[in-house]
Design a protein around this motif. Structure first.
Motif, PDB file in Angstrom:
ATOM      1  N   GLU A  12       0.826  -1.205   0.000  1.00  0.00           N
ATOM      2  CA  GLU A  12       0.000   0.000   0.000  1.00  0.00           C
ATOM      3  C   GLU A  12       0.862   1.257   0.000  1.00  0.00           C
ATOM      4  O   GLU A  12       0.572   2.226  -0.704  1.00  0.00           O
ATOM      5  N   SER A  40       1.455   3.870  -3.204  1.00  0.00           N
ATOM      6  CA  SER A  40       1.086   5.270  -2.999  1.00  0.00           C
ATOM      7  C   SER A  40       2.209   6.224  -3.377  1.00  0.00           C
ATOM      8  O   SER A  40       2.041   7.436  -3.287  1.00  0.00           O
ATOM      9  N   ARG A  91      -6.208  -0.371  -0.790  1.00  0.00           N
ATOM     10  CA  ARG A  91      -6.572   0.973  -1.232  1.00  0.00           C
ATOM     11  C   ARG A  91      -5.397   1.935  -1.072  1.00  0.00           C
ATOM     12  O   ARG A  91      -5.355   2.733  -0.130  1.00  0.00           O
ATOM     13  N   SER A 129      -3.135   5.228  -1.699  1.00  0.00           N
ATOM     14  CA  SER A 129      -3.502   6.610  -1.991  1.00  0.00           C
ATOM     15  C   SER A 129      -2.981   7.000  -3.372  1.00  0.00           C
ATOM     16  O   SER A 129      -2.213   6.272  -3.998  1.00  0.00           O
ATOM     17  N   ASP A 130      -3.381   8.155  -3.831  1.00  0.00           N
ATOM     18  CA  ASP A 130      -2.982   8.629  -5.158  1.00  0.00           C
ATOM     19  C   ASP A 130      -1.480   8.906  -5.178  1.00  0.00           C
ATOM     20  O   ASP A 130      -0.988   9.741  -4.413  1.00  0.00           O
ATOM     21  N   GLU A 137       0.266  12.541  -5.219  1.00  0.00           N
ATOM     22  CA  GLU A 137       0.506  13.362  -4.039  1.00  0.00           C
ATOM     23  C   GLU A 137       1.971  13.286  -3.607  1.00  0.00           C
ATOM     24  O   GLU A 137       2.595  14.295  -3.285  1.00  0.00           O
TER      25      GLU A 137
END
Length: 513
Positions: free
Chosen positions: A209, A213, A479, A481-482, A485
């Motif tokens: 994850e 990200s 999930r 994160s983008d 960023e």
């Protein structure tokens, strides 16, 4: 008394003796006459020519067979007992930790000593920085991107903010006077991201994850908070490549092509082959990149320059390379690999939209790269019109007269899915203090002189380690994160000497990989 047949026997004996004598004489003549023997052998060879080597040649692979082999490279199909039957999300990150990956330096050590440690630490391309020589807690890292930032200051190519002019001047003068510069002194110019650590008992789902990200490196700690290992994106991807047979969710993704997976980006940044190497280093520094594609006038990928290649610039004798072209530096990289490995080496840093994920991951692992450039059919150089965007650097260009980088769209095939590719190529070296290097005039190496360049194609996108691990995370129900960023954060932490013009061309889309 005559014995019947005695006369015949005598005659036969005489004939036999005569035949033996003739045979012996002929043999002696052959020995004494090498020319005659040679002529006889030549004549016999003409009567009995040797069989054609074609009759013994092994049948060649068809083009389709070669393509299938490239798209489906062999993987380890033997289940590792250590991971067989286990869910990869439940494997502890400590199981992938390697103690030898942890190399230390402290804030009071010189840049020279830290660089020597970095050059020896190939697996992670990073050295941990601690406050004191006895501490086991990391407060920062020192990697090739940091070495790039320091080098740009030393040679006078970095443009400092007003409040940092005095610091930059001090670092440059100390380096030129061969006065040791401590890591502590250059911390303000690095502006590094916060370190991310995981306890050894944390599971791989947390690591995937984080990597999906946009995090590039994780520290693995014990119960006392001491660092016992470093887990990088590349190390984790290599694990999934070797052990995929144990993880069906990951393994079944490898047979899909990039186009169907919709992985990667159609927008990227490249550098012109004729541009000086200094342009590539500035571009990577200002955009927070670890590598950049080198392209020709037809947008064909000619090679790859990464921050790790800075190991070739750690000697002052090699600093004039900054003035030479990116294509020339690629030839230097290839020559260095040939000397190191004892053979010519031309790593292939590109794939195409119809390459399988297995093919892409195999190349990432084999070349130990952070990204693969996505290319399509090569543009023939003789007929391809000159691209205004890709002009060589012009001497004497000032900030007022220099054109801004241009966005080129539609260079890919019309059948390509998604948005048209966008490639940004800075057209000039950003203005800044003059380099102390002697001004010399160099000619670039023709791209055609390098092996393998003719089999590339037009740059249309990029696939990074982050993209692949983001795909693994989402396919497993995680999930992340983008990633944009993290990319924007790294970009903001770099100096902004050329970023305003690049941001203007980029618009609202952050496509850095």
């Amino acid at each position: 008394m005559d014995i019947p047949g005695a006369q015949d026997s005598t005659a036969n004996s005489s004939n036999s003796s005569l035949g033996a004598t003739l045979s012996t004489s002929q043999t002696e003549r052959n020995k004494s006459g090498p020319i005659a023997a040679h002529r006889q052998s030549f004549a016999e060879d003409q009567r009995r020519p040797p069989p054609s080597p074609r009759s013994h040649r092994h049948p060649s692979l068809t083009q389709q067979a070669v393509q299938d082999l490239m798209n489906h490279p062999p993987t380890n199909r033997h289940a590792n007992p250590q991971y067989a039957g286990r869910n990869w999300q439940e494997i502890a990150v400590g199981e992938l930790a390697v103690a030898d990956d942890v190399k230390w330096t402290d804030l009071d050590e010189s840049i020279q000593d830290a660089t020597l440690t970095l050059l020896k630490n190939h697996p992670t391309n990073a050295v941990l920085v601690r406050e004191t020589p006895t501490s086991k807690r990391a407060i920062s890292t020192f990697d090739y991107s940091d070495l790039n930032a320091y080098l740009l200051v030393v040679v006078g190519l970095a443009k400092p903010e007003e409040e940092q002019i005095e610091l930059y001047d001090h670092i440059a003068k100390s380096a030129q006077a061969q006065t040791p510069v401590a890591l502590r002194e250059i911390q303000p110019i690095l502006k590094k991201s916060e370190l991310v650590a995981l306890p050894a008992e944390a599971t791989l789902d947390a690591a995937v994850e984080a990597f999906g990200s946009g995090i590039h490196r994780l520290l693995i700690t014990n119960s006392a908070g001491e660092v016992i290992g470093i887990l990088s994106q590349l190390r984790l991807l290599e694990f999934f490549w070797k052990e995929a047979v144990n993880f069906p969710v990951i393994d079944r993704l490898y047979g899909s092509v990039l186009r169907d997976l919709q992985i990667g980006s159609t927008q990227t940044i490249a550098v012109n082959a004729d541009a000086p190497l200094a342009d590539a280093l500035l571009l990577m520094h200002n955009e927070g990149l670890t590598s950049v594609a080198v392209i020709d006038q037809g947008l064909n990928v000619l090679g790859n320059i990464s921050t790790a290649d800075l190991r070739l610039l750690t000697s002052t004798n090699n600093l004039p390379l900054l003035k030479r072209s990116c294509m020339h530096f690629i030839s230097v990289i290839l020559n260095e690999r040939g000397v190191e490995h004892g053979r010519d080496s031309f790593p292939v840093f590109y794939v195409n939209p119809y390459s399988t994920l297995a093919h892409t991951v195999a190349k990432l692992v084999a070349t130990r790269s952070h990204r693969m450039w996505v290319v399509e059919t090569a543009s023939p150089s003789p007929s391809a019109p000159a691209t205004p965007l890709l002009q060589p650097v012009q001497p004497g260009v000032t900030a007022a007269t220099a054109p801004a980088p241009t966005s080129v769209t539609g260079v890919g095939s019309s059948s390509s899915p998604g948005p048209h590719p966008t490639i940004l190529v800075p057209s000039q070296t950003p203005p800044g203090p003059q380099s102390p290097l002697p001004g010399q005039s160099f000619s670039s190496v023709p791209s055609a002189s390098l092996p393998g360049t003719h089999v590339s194609g037009r740059l249309t996108g990029v696939v990074s380690l982050t993209d692949v691990l983001n795909l693994f995370a989402k396919s497993s129900g995680l999930r992340p994160s983008d990633p944009s960023e993290q990319r924007a954060r790294r970009r903001r932490s770099s100096s902004a000497s050329v970023r305003p013009s690049l941001d203007a061309a980029r618009g609202s889309v952050d496509f850095r990989r």
